[in-house]
Structures are given as C-alpha cells and as structure tokens.
Design a protein around this motif. Structure first.
Motif, short mmCIF file in Angstrom:
data_model
loop_
_atom_site.label_atom_id
_atom_site.label_comp_id
_atom_site.label_asym_id
_atom_site.label_seq_id
_atom_site.Cartn_x
_atom_site.Cartn_y
_atom_site.Cartn_z
N LEU A 7 0.75 -1.27 -0.04
CA LEU A 7 -0.06 -0.18 0.04
C LEU A 7 0.66 1.20 -0.14
O LEU A 7 0.43 2.14 -0.80
N PHE A 12 -0.66 5.08 -0.71
CA PHE A 12 -1.80 5.15 0.19
C PHE A 12 -1.70 5.78 1.14
O PHE A 12 -2.55 6.09 1.96
N CYS A 18 -0.86 3.54 6.26
CA CYS A 18 -1.25 2.15 5.50
C CYS A 18 -1.36 0.90 6.47
O CYS A 18 -2.41 0.12 6.41
N LEU A 21 -4.93 1.34 7.88
CA LEU A 21 -5.95 1.06 7.04
C LEU A 21 -6.34 -0.58 6.91
O LEU A 21 -7.36 -0.88 7.03
N ASN A 26 -9.97 -2.33 6.04
CA ASN A 26 -10.40 -1.37 4.88
C ASN A 26 -9.59 -1.85 3.35
O ASN A 26 -10.04 -1.66 2.56
N VAL A 27 -8.84 -2.97 3.70
CA VAL A 27 -8.13 -3.73 2.38
C VAL A 27 -8.71 -5.14 2.34
O VAL A 27 -8.61 -6.01 3.26
N VAL A 54 -9.20 -1.25 -1.62
CA VAL A 54 -8.94 -0.29 -0.38
C VAL A 54 -10.41 0.59 -0.42
O VAL A 54 -10.78 1.11 -1.48
N ARG A 55 -11.06 0.48 0.62
CA ARG A 55 -12.28 1.15 0.86
C ARG A 55 -13.16 1.08 0.05
O ARG A 55 -14.00 1.64 -0.35
#
Length: 75
Positions: A7, A12, A18, A21, A26-27, A54-55
């Motif tokens: 990421l 990101f 990262c 996240l 979110n991944v 991602v999201r």
C-alpha cells in the motif's frame, strides 16, 4: 513484500497510515479482508495482474511509476 509495504509503494499514505487502513479492515485481497499489516504476499501473487480493494475501490498493482517534468528555460 508485506501488505502494508504494498500500500505504501502505491501511494496510499505513510507506512503507519497504511498499517492503520489494514487494521481497520479496509483492505481486501483475493476477496478476503486483510487485518494483519505484516501479512506477506508470495512472489506468485505479486505481479501486474494483482488487484486489491481499498475502502471498496478496486486497484491494480503498478510496479513502477514514471514522473515527467517539463522544465522551461530559466527554471
């Protein structure tokens, strides 16, 4: 390569952002939610056909990026 490093290499955010996240869920990789930032990708997974989410937005892995700058005279 770890998921957090992947990421980070794709822009990101910082390494900590990262990792956050990933911890927040979110991944997604191969349809599975990843929650461990230190999870490693195998050499077979890491390639131009690698896609991840991602999201909720799908992304394709880009191994390299080329930046170009137009440098006018006197710059």
């Amino acid at each position: 390569m770890q998921i957090a490093q992947l990421l980070f290499s794709q822009g990101f955010g910082s390494r900590r952002e990262c990792a956050q996240l990933i911890r927040q869920g979110n991944v997604r990789l191969d349809g599975q939610t990843i929650d461990d930032p230190s999870a490693a990708l195998t050499a077979q997974q890491l390639g131009p056909e690698l896609t991840f989410e991602v999201r909720g937005e799908s992304w394709t892995y880009q191994p390299q990026a080329h930046l170009m700058l137009h440098k006018p005279a006197g710059y």
